[in-house]
Design an enzyme around this catalytic site. Structure first.
Site, mmCIF file in Angstrom:
data_model
loop_
_atom_site.group_PDB
_atom_site.id
_atom_site.type_symbol
_atom_site.label_atom_id
_atom_site.label_comp_id
_atom_site.label_asym_id
_atom_site.label_seq_id
_atom_site.Cartn_x
_atom_site.Cartn_y
_atom_site.Cartn_z
ATOM 1 N N ALA A 8 82.209 -32.510 -17.177
ATOM 2 C CA ALA A 8 81.154 -33.531 -17.082
ATOM 3 C C ALA A 8 81.653 -34.697 -16.235
ATOM 4 O O ALA A 8 82.703 -35.260 -16.516
ATOM 5 C CB ALA A 8 80.769 -34.024 -18.470
ATOM 6 N N CYS A 9 80.920 -35.005 -15.164
ATOM 7 C CA CYS A 9 81.311 -36.132 -14.293
ATOM 8 C C CYS A 9 80.214 -37.193 -14.282
ATOM 9 O O CYS A 9 79.133 -36.958 -14.805
ATOM 10 C CB CYS A 9 81.615 -35.629 -12.888
ATOM 11 S SG CYS A 9 80.134 -35.097 -12.005
#
Lengths: 97, 839
Positions: A8-9
């Site tokens: 997850a960015c």
């Protein structure tokens, strides 16, 4: 090893998927079993069920933001790393698993 | 005996130069003595002197009194009364400003790191200009001309009088040469100053009683009147001091000739004028081919100099404090009136920034220009004519050059306003003939005189009304002024022999009006025919649909008329009973109000059911955000200001007519204008744009920094019409870059952001001539960047899927090598797009 991973960015457009690809590629190369969940702009994909997690030896969490549904990983050994690190040095990250 | 009339100043900006000079024009026509008094201050002035009137410092709401005395006193007072009641209230037009206050400037990243000196100011005319600075200094009388010590007072006085005489004829001659536009307005203002009795008296007084020479007396008068204007405390009036200075200077030139230093400054290359203040005359003396910008340390926003600069398209920034003008002389200077700054000590980096800006603007312009010669159609082939609103035959040429497919509205009021009597039949005929000839076979819809209400004419002496918009105007006044209307009709019929002229009647609200107008036209046609004149017997006659009642009479109206054009401005305010000029009602007077959309739909479908043609010529036609609605309505034509035509055609080419019809269906079912605005934001009616296209690829870009490289990529989005707010996109990219660098090694970077500043999710690719530092994970410079700008609303769409697959692909060396090696833009697009999709 049986590994589960989540990526997850911040914007969920690019690095989430780059990291997922890198993890899958490296696991295959090193002979691990792998399932990677992405939490990006399209929401959660390839979602890990509780039994996926329970059946694994370790969870690799590559996230720069707060995870969705983190409680799934309460009972498993976790290795948490920045997304960037997975992209740059995947084998080094796998060495810590 | 004195006759007097009392009034209250209705002008928000007070009686400044323009109302004062109009008042002077009226007063001047009579031999009676005319005095005007400001009862707030108790001061009285001669109404035949602009300076006198201006010196009264009449402000909004001041009680005033005007008195006449002499032979034609009663007549004079009556005329002044009519002027004050009918014309004066409309003279308060402080020029519209493009104003950016200093202190709000946020520099774009490239300029921030350019290390140039950036000084903020107030923008009064937009654009970007660059050139060598030349400093203009104020005018001073040379030491060789004495200011005092006159022996022959009479001779000195005569010298001044002759000078004034020559100056007046000089102004007259220049006014004969060009009698229209801003320059003529300035000349007229100067002419009235030069013949002002107070001005002459002050000069004569200084010679007689002060022992001044002509030069000394003119200087004395200048400082006296400048001080008077300064004392009024009105910024508008203080700026008129520049006009006085100009007139004084011109007068000295008439008196002393070549003993004065020359006015002209010769420019031979791109130049930026830097001055403390600049008079309008000094501005006009500059060669505007080379003048690229104007920087004024002082100088307000309403001076004639500023108005002239704006109408000449010279980027201008005023109120720039702290510039050392003398040190700037001969240096390169940028006037960036888009950002509101003056850039001095221009570094290479700053120069590169402005080169990039030039490229960005030129490429967008070139893209828009491609649409000039194309017929206006939507992406799915729906044709809608894009025509121009014009005010003169000259405008038609400009409109056609800008891509107009016809003239949807020729406003004939311009021929009738601002003059003492109505234009003759021949004068009108010549304008209409030239208009259709200039249109080169395209249709020209001429609207007959639409005056009354907010547009009074002095020679019609219409009564003042409490509610002019619901009053006696347009077609309603024709029976009373039948002669005037017949003259216009004759001129139009005669002009119909020369092109596709169509006549349109304003403000039709019932059938009787149409019957009357058609009767007059038929009558004039048979007379002209009897006189053996050639004209188009089938000349189409139509009506504006701007009164809601007309929308419910379209059946009978269609039997008597050939076409219709919707005037949205009035239709909207009549339909919603909301004055569009009332700032408190702006949320109500919204063209997106679903009830109004239903009305428009009713009009268009009713007219089409009757087999007639319908266009739209209101302001709504010129506003890009409404275009999908107008296409959805199925209008045959939209008419708008000519500078917007090519860009409107460009937008149309991206719209889906079927999508627009669906949009309109949903909009008419919505309950609020806000809901309709949301529907417009969804952008379902636009043809889907591919994520990338060859236009979004730039090879061999010469960028020195990461800042420049990101700007280069965002500029591609702007040039291709994918964003109108490139700075917002750039900010969003940098905002993401701040969390951690998007350089992921291998000389590649994928800067990205989510932003609704783009019209479609887009990918731009820039390959750099040489690598730039990106703060990448492997510390290596970046040579290729793939910039992704994704719309916020773009959740779970194919675009995101493509980008996700693409991101994964970048983890594979063979793919990276392909991207690195590919030098053909189209092939690169395919590689990035298809490869990702096949994943």
């Amino acid at each position: 090893m049986r590994i589960v991973a989540v990526t997850a960015c911040p914007t969920g457009i690019a690095h989430t998927y780059m990291a997922a690809e890198q993890i899958e590629k490296t696991a295959k190369k090193l002979g691990h079993t792998i399932k990677v969940e992405t939490q990006g702009a399209m929401g959660i994909e390839n979602e890990l069920s509780q039994s996926d997690v329970d059946a694994a030896d370790v969870a690799l969490i590559a996230a720069d933001i707060a995870l969705e549904r983190p409680e799934r990983f309460d009972r498993i050994r976790k290795v948490e790393v920045p997304v960037q690190l997975v992209i740059r040095s995947p084998e080094a990250v796998f060495g810590r698993l | 005996m004195d006759s007097a009339y009392r009034f209250t100043c209705p002008l928000a900006n007070g009686v400044h130069a323009r109302p004062a000079s109009e008042l002077e024009h009226v007063a001047r026509r009579f031999s009676a003595d005319v005095r005007v008094a400001n009862e707030r201050t108790g001061q009285v002035a001669n109404a035949k002197s602009v300076l006198g009137i201006v010196g009264l410092d009449i402000r909004h709401g001041d009680p005033c009194r005007i008195a006449t005395n002499g032979r034609d006193a009663a007549w004079a007072l009556e005329s002044l009364k009519v002027f004050i009641e009918q014309k004066l209230p409309h003279l308060d037009d402080a020029p519209a400003l493009v104003e950016v206050r200093p202190g709000e400037v946020r520099l774009p990243p490239v300029l921030r790191q350019a290390n140039a000196t950036v000084t903020p100011g107030t923008v009064v005319a937009g654009g970007i200009g660059m050139g060598r600075a030349f400093v203009m200094v104020g005018f001073t009388v040379p030491g060789s001309i004495p200011l005092t010590g006159v022996e022959d007072i009479e001779a000195e006085r005569e010298k001044v009088e002759e000078g004034v005489g020559r100056l007046l004829s000089h102004y007259d001659a220049r006014l004969d040469a060009h009698d229209e536009g801003e320059e003529a307005d300035v000349l007229r203002a100067h002419l009235s100053l030069a013949r002002d009795p107070e001005f002459s008296q002050a000069i004569v007084h200084a010679i007689r009683d002060g022992g001044c020479t002509a030069a000394g007396a003119v200087a004395e008068a200048e400082s006296q009147f400048s001080a008077m204007l300064a004392a009024t405390g009105s910024a508008l009036l203080q700026e008129r001091a520049l006009d006085i200075r100009d007139v004084c200077r011109a007068l000295l030139r008439e008196i002393y000739g070549t003993a004065l230093p020359p006015d002209e400054i010769t420019l031979a290359s791109d130049a930026v004028c830097v001055a403390d203040t600049l008079t309008p005359g000094q501005f006009l003396a500059l060669d505007r081919r080379w003048l690229k910008g104007l920087v004024l340390a002082h100088g307000g926003t309403t001076s004639h100099t500023v108005i002239l600069a704006r109408s000449s398209g010279i980027p201008t920034v005023v109120g720039v404090a702290g510039l050392d003008a003398a040190a700037l002389d001969g240096q390169d200077v940028v006037v960036d009136a888009d950002l509101g700054v003056v850039v001095t000590a221009v570094t290479d980096a700053a120069r590169r920034y402005y080169d990039m800006e030039r490229r960005r603007l030129e490429q967008r312009r070139a893209r828009t220009h491609r649409f000039i010669a194309r017929p206006a159609t939507t992406e799915d082939g729906h044709r809608i004519e894009v025509a121009a609103n014009v005010g003169s035959a000259g405008d038609v040429t400009q409109a056609v050059a800008g891509g107009a497919e016809g003239v949807g509205l020729f406003r004939t009021e311009m021929l009738f306003l601002a003059r003492k009597d109505a234009p003759s039949e021949d004068e009108q005929f010549e304008q209409y003939r030239r208009a259709v000839v200039n249109a080169g076979g395209r249709p020209v819809i001429v609207r007959t005189l639409d005056v009354g209400g907010d547009k009074p004419l002095p020679y019609l002496a219409l009564p003042k009304e409490d509610n002019p918009f619901l009053g006696y105007r347009a077609v309603r006044i024709y029976p009373e002024f039948e002669g005037l209307f017949r003259t216009q009709v004759r001129a139009l019929i005669r002009a119909s022999a020369f092109g596709r002229l169509q006549v349109m009647i304003p403000m039709i609200s019932c059938m009787d009006e149409v019957t009357w107008v058609r009767g007059i036209i038929a009558d004039e046609q048979s007379r002209l025919s009897g006189a053996g004149l050639e004209f188009n017997r089938e000349m189409p006659v139509g009506a504006m649909i701007e009164v809601p009642s007309a929308a419910y009479m379209l059946g009978p109206l269609s039997e008597a008329l050939d076409f219709f054009s919707i005037g949205t401005n009035d239709l909207l305010q009549y339909f919603l009973a909301a004055d569009r000029a009332n700032p408190r009602l702006t949320t109500l007077a919204n063209p997106l109000e679903p009830s109004f959309l239903r009305l428009l739909y009713r009009i268009v479908s009713e007219v089409h059911r009757c087999g007639r043609w319908v266009g739209l010529c209101g302001e709504m036609g010129g506003q890009a955000q409404y275009l999908p609605i107008l296409v959805g309505l199925g209008l045959d034509e939209i008419s708008l200001a000519s500078p917007e035509i090519a860009s409107t055609k460009a937008l149309l080419s991206g719209l889906s007519a079927a999508g627009c019809r669906r949009l309109l269906e949903r909009a008419m079912q919505a309950s609020t204008a806000r809901d309709v605005a949301h529907l417009l934001d969804e952008r379902d009616h636009w043809t889907p744009m591919p994520l990338t296209e060859p236009e979004l690829v730039r090879l061999d870009a010469d960028c020195h920094t990461k800042e420049e490289a990101i700007k280069a990529a965002v500029d591609l989005l702007y040039a291709a019409g994918r964003t109108d707010r490139p700075r917002e996109v750039e900010d969003a990219v940098w905002h993401r870059e701040a969390t951690y660098s998007t350089g992921f090694g291998h000389a590649l970077a994928i800067p990205h952001c989510k932003t609704d500043a783009v019209v479609a999710s887009s990918m731009a690719v820039v390959k750099l001539r040489s690598g730039v530092d990106w703060g990448s994970t492997d510390d290596q410079p970046v040579r290729t960047l793939v910039l992704l700008a994704v719309r916020e609303a773009d959740q779970a769409t194919t675009h995101l899927r493509v980008l996700a697959s693409l991101a994964r692909r970048f983890m594979h060396e063979d793919f990276r090598n392909h991207v690195e090696a590919e030098q053909d833009p189209a092939a690169l697009c395919r590689l990035l797009h298809e490869n990702a999709e096949s994943d």
